[in-house]
Design a protein around this motif. Sequence first.
Motif, mmCIF file in Angstrom:
data_model
loop_
_atom_site.group_PDB
_atom_site.id
_atom_site.type_symbol
_atom_site.label_atom_id
_atom_site.label_comp_id
_atom_site.label_asym_id
_atom_site.label_seq_id
_atom_site.Cartn_x
_atom_site.Cartn_y
_atom_site.Cartn_z
ATOM 1 N N LYS A 92 25.908 -31.089 -27.332
ATOM 2 C CA LYS A 92 27.413 -30.567 -26.811
ATOM 3 C C LYS A 92 28.308 -30.476 -28.179
ATOM 4 O O LYS A 92 28.570 -29.916 -28.874
ATOM 5 N N PHE A 96 29.664 -28.570 -31.377
ATOM 6 C CA PHE A 96 31.190 -28.014 -31.632
ATOM 7 C C PHE A 96 31.163 -28.483 -33.005
ATOM 8 O O PHE A 96 31.986 -27.842 -33.282
ATOM 9 N N ASP A 129 30.207 -21.821 -31.382
ATOM 10 C CA ASP A 129 30.837 -21.058 -30.398
ATOM 11 C C ASP A 129 31.388 -19.773 -31.592
ATOM 12 O O ASP A 129 31.961 -21.261 -32.276
ATOM 13 N N TYR A 131 34.786 -19.542 -33.053
ATOM 14 C CA TYR A 131 36.456 -19.243 -33.057
ATOM 15 C C TYR A 131 37.266 -18.839 -33.809
ATOM 16 O O TYR A 131 38.339 -19.243 -33.815
ATOM 17 N N LYS A 185 44.124 -20.560 -26.023
ATOM 18 C CA LYS A 185 43.513 -21.814 -24.778
ATOM 19 C C LYS A 185 44.157 -22.845 -25.675
ATOM 20 O O LYS A 185 44.314 -23.020 -26.631
ATOM 21 N N CYS A 224 42.266 -26.481 -21.715
ATOM 22 C CA CYS A 224 40.273 -26.552 -22.237
ATOM 23 C C CYS A 224 41.164 -28.595 -22.329
ATOM 24 O O CYS A 224 41.548 -28.952 -22.406
ATOM 25 N N ASP A 225 39.584 -28.190 -22.328
ATOM 26 C CA ASP A 225 38.771 -29.950 -22.646
ATOM 27 C C ASP A 225 39.073 -30.229 -24.438
ATOM 28 O O ASP A 225 39.320 -29.260 -25.218
ATOM 29 N N TYR A 227 36.720 -29.338 -26.241
ATOM 30 C CA TYR A 227 35.290 -28.728 -27.034
ATOM 31 C C TYR A 227 35.543 -27.450 -27.077
ATOM 32 O O TYR A 227 35.306 -26.674 -26.894
ATOM 33 N N ASN A 229 37.078 -26.175 -23.381
ATOM 34 C CA ASN A 229 35.937 -25.671 -22.306
ATOM 35 C C ASN A 229 36.847 -25.469 -21.446
ATOM 36 O O ASN A 229 37.866 -26.295 -21.576
ATOM 37 N N THR A 230 37.248 -24.170 -20.751
ATOM 38 C CA THR A 230 37.994 -24.127 -19.943
ATOM 39 C C THR A 230 37.709 -25.479 -18.679
ATOM 40 O O THR A 230 37.455 -25.437 -17.865
#
Length: 243
Positions: A92, A96, A129, A131, A185, A224-225, A227, A229-230
């Motif tokens: 993870k 990122f 991902d 961004y 976000k 979001c956290d 990372y 993540n929602t």
Amino acid sequence: MKTFPFFLALFLLFTVLSGCTNYGKEKTYDGVELYHTDNVTDAEADILGNYLVSQKFADGKAKTVQLTKSGNTYQFRFVVKEGMDKDAGFAKTSKFFGSMLSAQVFNGAPVEVHLCDDQLSTLKVLVADDYGKEKTFNGVGLFHTKNVTDLEVDSLGNYLISSKFANGIAKSVLITKSGNTFQFKFVVRKGADKDPGYLKNGRIFASELSADVFNRAPVEVIMCDDYFNTLVVLPMNDGTKKM
């Protein structure tokens, strides 16, 4: 953007290569052996190496990485200890990191992170991902994907400054779109997504962004956290109170 805390965990997990196979041209950055193949320029290798130093990935301890490309996709390959390719938490954070490399080093180009054995043979591939790119506005690292224009990004960044959201304190924001809906976000402190007052202000802020920045297009504020993540999605709401 600030150095991410997960790098501290990564420091202890890299090992150096065994053997002397040709992995490309070698450069050294504060303990990191950085190999790069012929389809990567010296300038690109230097940008990456300096980034690794600035992010304290290169901290004087021996690590081995390789930068190469497949088509237009950069491959950041690094040697890990046995078994780390099966560690979900490590995967993870490594994925990122690849997203940060794409946004902060490679101008939004796609990036893969390859976890490798001590011969730089791939054990696991992590697709970063998207961004987009990053701009900074008074402490806010504002990432933006390709479906958001530079003009929209600048308008948002300047609004964040005028509204005191961008106040010199490090924050991380990602602006993107889903259909015709802008998605704002941002990384929040732990527990903020369960704070009723914070949630209410988030909905109001979505309405203000719609009215003041995005020409009344629909907006969602997404907490979001670390990372991106929602945690919770906040649609627009009437009101005037700012965050």
